[in-house]
Write a protein that holds these residues in place. Structure first.
Motif, PDB file in Angstrom:
ATOM      1  N   GLY A  20       0.712  -1.217  -0.081  1.00 55.48           N
ATOM      2  CA  GLY A  20      -0.108   0.077  -0.028  1.00 55.48           C
ATOM      3  C   GLY A  20       0.900   1.110   0.262  1.00 55.48           C
ATOM      4  N   ALA A  21       1.865   1.353   0.628  1.00 55.81           N
ATOM      5  CA  ALA A  21       2.659   2.247   1.168  1.00 55.81           C
ATOM      6  C   ALA A  21       3.252   2.865  -0.477  1.00 55.81           C
ATOM      7  N   LEU A  22       3.868   1.563  -1.044  1.00 57.60           N
ATOM      8  CA  LEU A  22       4.568   1.962  -2.482  1.00 57.60           C
ATOM      9  C   LEU A  22       3.749   2.240  -3.727  1.00 57.60           C
ATOM     10  N   PHE A  23       2.300   1.480  -3.488  1.00 57.39           N
ATOM     11  CA  PHE A  23       1.344   1.865  -4.378  1.00 57.39           C
ATOM     12  C   PHE A  23       1.245   3.354  -4.302  1.00 57.39           C
ATOM     13  N   THR A  46       3.777   9.936   8.386  1.00 60.10           N
ATOM     14  CA  THR A  46       5.220  10.020   7.975  1.00 60.10           C
ATOM     15  C   THR A  46       5.080   9.666   6.603  1.00 60.10           C
ATOM     16  N   LEU A  47       4.336   8.856   5.960  1.00 62.51           N
ATOM     17  CA  LEU A  47       4.210   8.587   4.715  1.00 62.51           C
ATOM     18  C   LEU A  47       3.767   9.741   3.600  1.00 62.51           C
ATOM     19  N   ALA A  48       2.684  10.478   4.298  1.00 62.71           N
ATOM     20  CA  ALA A  48       2.228  11.528   3.660  1.00 62.71           C
ATOM     21  C   ALA A  48       3.078  12.514   3.640  1.00 62.71           C
ATOM     22  N   THR A  49       3.773  12.820   4.706  1.00 61.28           N
ATOM     23  CA  THR A  49       4.829  14.019   4.697  1.00 61.28           C
ATOM     24  C   THR A  49       6.067  13.829   3.452  1.00 61.28           C
ATOM     25  N   LYS A  50       6.202  12.397   3.625  1.00 65.53           N
ATOM     26  CA  LYS A  50       7.346  12.122   2.590  1.00 65.53           C
ATOM     27  C   LYS A  50       6.867  12.401   1.336  1.00 65.53           C
ATOM     28  N   ILE A  51       5.634  11.894   0.729  1.00 67.86           N
ATOM     29  CA  ILE A  51       5.236  12.099  -0.379  1.00 67.86           C
ATOM     30  C   ILE A  51       4.799  13.472  -0.878  1.00 67.86           C
ATOM     31  N   ARG A  52       4.323  14.286   0.201  1.00 63.97           N
ATOM     32  CA  ARG A  52       4.261  15.591  -0.268  1.00 63.97           C
ATOM     33  C   ARG A  52       5.835  16.406  -0.525  1.00 63.97           C
ATOM     34  N   ASN A  53       6.724  16.147   0.291  1.00 68.97           N
ATOM     35  CA  ASN A  53       7.808  16.692  -0.095  1.00 68.97           C
ATOM     36  C   ASN A  53       8.506  16.162  -1.340  1.00 68.97           C
ATOM     37  N   GLN A  54       8.268  15.060  -1.870  1.00 66.20           N
ATOM     38  CA  GLN A  54       8.976  14.367  -3.101  1.00 66.20           C
ATOM     39  C   GLN A  54       8.038  14.556  -4.298  1.00 66.20           C
ATOM     40  N   SER A 202      10.929 -15.866   7.359  1.00 68.14           N
ATOM     41  CA  SER A 202      12.105 -16.418   7.049  1.00 68.14           C
ATOM     42  C   SER A 202      11.909 -18.157   6.895  1.00 68.14           C
ATOM     43  N   ALA A 203      10.554 -18.495   7.217  1.00 69.72           N
ATOM     44  CA  ALA A 203      10.014 -19.961   6.978  1.00 69.72           C
ATOM     45  C   ALA A 203       9.885 -20.325   5.519  1.00 69.72           C
ATOM     46  N   LEU A 204       9.989 -19.159   4.549  1.00 65.56           N
ATOM     47  CA  LEU A 204       9.617 -19.666   3.228  1.00 65.56           C
ATOM     48  C   LEU A 204      10.848 -19.699   2.408  1.00 65.56           C
ATOM     49  N   ASN A 205      10.845 -20.305   1.411  1.00 66.86           N
ATOM     50  CA  ASN A 205      11.968 -20.287   0.413  1.00 66.86           C
ATOM     51  C   ASN A 205      12.081 -18.899  -0.223  1.00 66.86           C
ATOM     52  N   PRO A 206      13.284 -18.380   0.032  1.00 60.75           N
ATOM     53  CA  PRO A 206      13.435 -17.102  -0.410  1.00 60.75           C
ATOM     54  C   PRO A 206      13.388 -16.793  -1.916  1.00 60.75           C
ATOM     55  N   GLU A 207      13.635 -18.129  -2.738  1.00 65.38           N
ATOM     56  CA  GLU A 207      13.140 -17.939  -4.096  1.00 65.38           C
ATOM     57  C   GLU A 207      11.942 -17.789  -4.624  1.00 65.38           C
ATOM     58  N   THR A 208      11.069 -17.979  -3.636  1.00 65.13           N
ATOM     59  CA  THR A 208       9.574 -17.969  -4.116  1.00 65.13           C
ATOM     60  C   THR A 208       9.059 -16.621  -3.539  1.00 65.13           C
ATOM     61  N   VAL A 209       9.829 -15.898  -2.918  1.00 65.35           N
ATOM     62  CA  VAL A 209       9.258 -14.543  -2.465  1.00 65.35           C
ATOM     63  C   VAL A 209       9.622 -13.445  -3.349  1.00 65.35           C
ATOM     64  N   MET A 210       8.384 -12.687  -3.685  1.00 65.70           N
ATOM     65  CA  MET A 210       8.862 -11.515  -4.360  1.00 65.70           C
ATOM     66  C   MET A 210       8.980 -10.071  -3.540  1.00 65.70           C
ATOM     67  N   THR A 211       9.838  -9.255  -4.139  1.00 67.83           N
ATOM     68  CA  THR A 211      10.131  -8.176  -3.182  1.00 67.83           C
ATOM     69  C   THR A 211       8.756  -7.164  -3.683  1.00 67.83           C
ATOM     70  N   ILE A 212       8.412  -6.452  -2.481  1.00 73.12           N
ATOM     71  CA  ILE A 212       7.559  -5.291  -2.564  1.00 73.12           C
ATOM     72  C   ILE A 212       7.529  -4.516  -4.025  1.00 73.12           C
ATOM     73  N   GLU A 213       8.788  -4.100  -4.113  1.00 77.20           N
ATOM     74  CA  GLU A 213       9.044  -3.044  -5.420  1.00 77.20           C
ATOM     75  C   GLU A 213       8.686  -4.068  -6.695  1.00 77.20           C
ATOM     76  N   ASN A 214       9.427  -5.160  -6.670  1.00 77.56           N
ATOM     77  CA  ASN A 214       8.856  -5.857  -7.973  1.00 77.56           C
ATOM     78  C   ASN A 214       7.320  -6.179  -8.243  1.00 77.56           C
ATOM     79  N   CYS A 215       6.800  -6.398  -6.830  1.00 75.01           N
ATOM     80  CA  CYS A 215       5.454  -6.731  -7.100  1.00 75.01           C
ATOM     81  C   CYS A 215       4.669  -5.373  -7.414  1.00 75.01           C
ATOM     82  N   VAL A 216       4.935  -4.463  -6.792  1.00 76.30           N
ATOM     83  CA  VAL A 216       4.003  -3.139  -7.151  1.00 76.30           C
ATOM     84  C   VAL A 216       4.349  -2.629  -8.722  1.00 76.30           C
TER      85      VAL A 216
END
Length: 269
Positions: A20-23, A46-54, A202-216
């Motif tokens: 949600g934050a990255l969207f 915090t997120l709102a301030t960051k986005i307004r500034n950027q 950490s219990a998941l196979n890291p090869e099956t986990v997508m980063t937030i950035e790649n997903c969004v």
């Protein structure tokens, strides 16, 4: 990326972290004003301030627990009265991964309240306006577990299956309009929902986990491509096409008043 103008206001639920934050950031980059909804006010601020500034956009936020009837009704009222909304991402969700009989009833209800009731209610808050203006985009975040289930995901998978079929129905309802409805089906993604659900990432196979950035970023590209169903991690989309073809064949096969021969009895017909 060059920013577009007059994009209207995008609403993102579950915006205090994760997808949600990255969207919110990606939409601000495209020129959307934002209305962010989540439970954790400090993170939202915090997120709102960051986005307004950027980015040169307006950012409002609503602190609300979408599992609370009172909070949900307040959010519905807010969205229903905002004619500037052009996009809603129903991203908020909760999960408890455990055997059904070992899942406390309050956690069972929480999944239904947030994943189904709130998503449906917020869709209902914006869609009449989208229809009247013949413009708008609804994005419902489901899960691959809307199509599959595990011994520990019967309720969560059930709620996401609702999102799948609800969204498919809306797509048919609005197919001859300029209202766009999209279904998003992420697999394992590196968000806080795993900790909330009781399974450490950490219990998941890291090869099956997508980063937030790649997903969004995959979802944003899927929206640009106007894909009705966005599968961020599925390389061969023909697999989904074959699934849909088989589903429609099964639907056609049900359309008879006669019982299947395997259920035949000796009773005279």
């Amino acid at each position: 990326m060059q920013k577009n103008i007059n994009m209207g206001t995008a609403v993102v639920t579950g915006a205090s972290s994760g997808l949600g934050a990255l969207f919110a950031e990606r939409l601000a980059e495209r020129g959307y004003n934002l209305k962010l909804i989540a439970r954790r006010g400090e993170r939202l601020e915090t997120l709102a301030t960051k986005i307004r500034n950027q980015f040169d956009v307006e950012v409002a936020f609503i602190i609300a627990d979408l599992g609370s009837k009172t909070d949900l009704e307040s959010v519905i009222q807010n969205l229903s009265n905002d004619e500037e909304i052009t996009l809603l991402i129903n991203n908020a969700g909760t999960s408890t991964l455990n055997n059904f009989i070992n899942t406390p009833s309050e956690k069972q209800s929480a999944m239904i309240d947030v994943n189904i009731t709130a998503l449906m209610a917020l869709s209902n808050a914006v869609l009449p306006g989208f229809k009247n203006r013949d413009k708008g985009t609804l994005v419902n975040i489901a899960s691959v577990l809307g199509y599959f289930t595990l011994p520990v995901s019967s309720i969560y998978s059930g709620t996401k299956a609702f999102v799948v079929h609800f969204t498919n129905g809306l797509q048919q309802e609005f197919k001859d309009t300029n209202v766009n409805v999209h279904l998003v089906l992420p697999a394992s993604t590196a968000t806080e929902i795993w900790e909330v659900g009781g399974v450490p990432i950490s219990a998941l196979n890291p090869e099956t986990v997508m980063t937030i950035e790649n997903c969004v970023d995959a979802v944003m590209k899927g929206l640009d491509l106007k894909e009705s169903a966005i599968w961020p991690s599925v390389e061969d989309i023909e697999l989904y096409n074959l699934y849909e073809e088989a589903r429609l064949k099964l639907s056609t096969a049900t359309q008879t008043g006669k019982p299947a021969t395997r259920y035949a009895t000796n009773v005279a017909k």
